[in-house]
Design a protein around this motif. Structure first.
Motif, PDB file in Angstrom:
ATOM      1  N   LEU A 190       0.850  -1.188   0.000  1.00  0.00           N
ATOM      2  CA  LEU A 190       0.000   0.000   0.000  1.00  0.00           C
ATOM      3  C   LEU A 190       0.886   1.239   0.000  1.00  0.00           C
ATOM      4  O   LEU A 190       1.838   1.329   0.770  1.00  0.00           O
TER       5      LEU A 190
ATOM      6  N   GLY B 158      -0.791   6.509   2.866  1.00  0.00           N
ATOM      7  CA  GLY B 158      -2.130   7.104   2.868  1.00  0.00           C
ATOM      8  C   GLY B 158      -3.170   6.344   2.061  1.00  0.00           C
ATOM      9  O   GLY B 158      -4.337   6.708   2.045  1.00  0.00           O
ATOM     10  N   GLN B 159      -2.779   5.286   1.383  1.00  0.00           N
ATOM     11  CA  GLN B 159      -3.706   4.524   0.536  1.00  0.00           C
ATOM     12  C   GLN B 159      -4.505   3.536   1.390  1.00  0.00           C
ATOM     13  O   GLN B 159      -4.027   3.039   2.406  1.00  0.00           O
ATOM     14  N   THR B 160      -5.713   3.236   0.981  1.00  0.00           N
ATOM     15  CA  THR B 160      -6.526   2.193   1.607  1.00  0.00           C
ATOM     16  C   THR B 160      -6.788   1.099   0.591  1.00  0.00           C
ATOM     17  O   THR B 160      -6.732   1.336  -0.622  1.00  0.00           O
ATOM     18  N   GLN B 161      -7.055  -0.091   1.083  1.00  0.00           N
ATOM     19  CA  GLN B 161      -7.350  -1.216   0.197  1.00  0.00           C
ATOM     20  C   GLN B 161      -8.480  -2.038   0.799  1.00  0.00           C
ATOM     21  O   GLN B 161      -8.281  -2.748   1.780  1.00  0.00           O
ATOM     22  N   PRO B 162      -9.696  -1.938   0.262  1.00  0.00           N
ATOM     23  CA  PRO B 162     -10.774  -2.803   0.750  1.00  0.00           C
ATOM     24  C   PRO B 162     -10.439  -4.274   0.467  1.00  0.00           C
ATOM     25  O   PRO B 162      -9.865  -4.599  -0.575  1.00  0.00           O
TER      26      PRO B 162
ATOM     27  N   CYS C 181      -2.848 -10.789  10.139  1.00  0.00           N
ATOM     28  CA  CYS C 181      -2.240 -10.216   8.949  1.00  0.00           C
ATOM     29  C   CYS C 181      -0.859  -9.689   9.342  1.00  0.00           C
ATOM     30  O   CYS C 181      -0.754  -8.761  10.156  1.00  0.00           O
TER      31      CYS C 181
END
Length: 125
Positions: free
Chosen positions: A1, A4-8, A27
């Motif tokens: 990632l 600042g990025q998100t990952q559903p 995780c």
């Protein structure tokens, strides 16, 4: 990632046997403390039964759980009605393998004939 990025993500459960589920999915992230996700639930199987009070041969009383076809002429069709009931909270898939019984076939029954509802009466003013 990226910063600042998100990952559903989707966590998928495909239980292989019935059991209570209670634990953590972990995780691991390099250079970071492991992330723990609490998971709980119950993996269940359908509870499908033969509705014994629905077994009938014509107008007779409910019969025992033996489908006696008696003596039949070759080529004559003799039918017996059976009702399966799913008594569980989940759907069930039915696979009826009659390949070892070539003289038998199965099909869904038509709904039983029920008398039409009584006509509605209207109050007069």
């Amino acid at each position: 990632l990226a910063a600042g990025q998100t990952q559903p993500m989707t966590l998928l459960l495909k239980a292989t046997d019935p059991r209570k589920l209670d634990g953590y999915v972990v995780c691991d992230v390099r250079g970071c403390a492991p992330l723990k996700i609490k998971v709980e639930g119950t993996a269940i199987v359908p509870d499908v039964r033969i509705a014994r009070d629905e077994i009938s041969f014509g107008d007779e009383e409910p019969a025992p759980l033996v489908f006696d076809f008696a003596s039949q002429f070759v080529g004559f069709e003799c039918r017996r009605r059976v009702v399966l009931q799913n008594a569980s909270e989940i759907p069930a898939n039915l696979i009826l393998d009659l390949s070892n019984h070539p003289d038998f076939d199965a099909e869904p029954c038509k709904p039983r004939d029920e008398p039409p509802p009584a006509p509605a009466t209207q109050a007069r003013p």
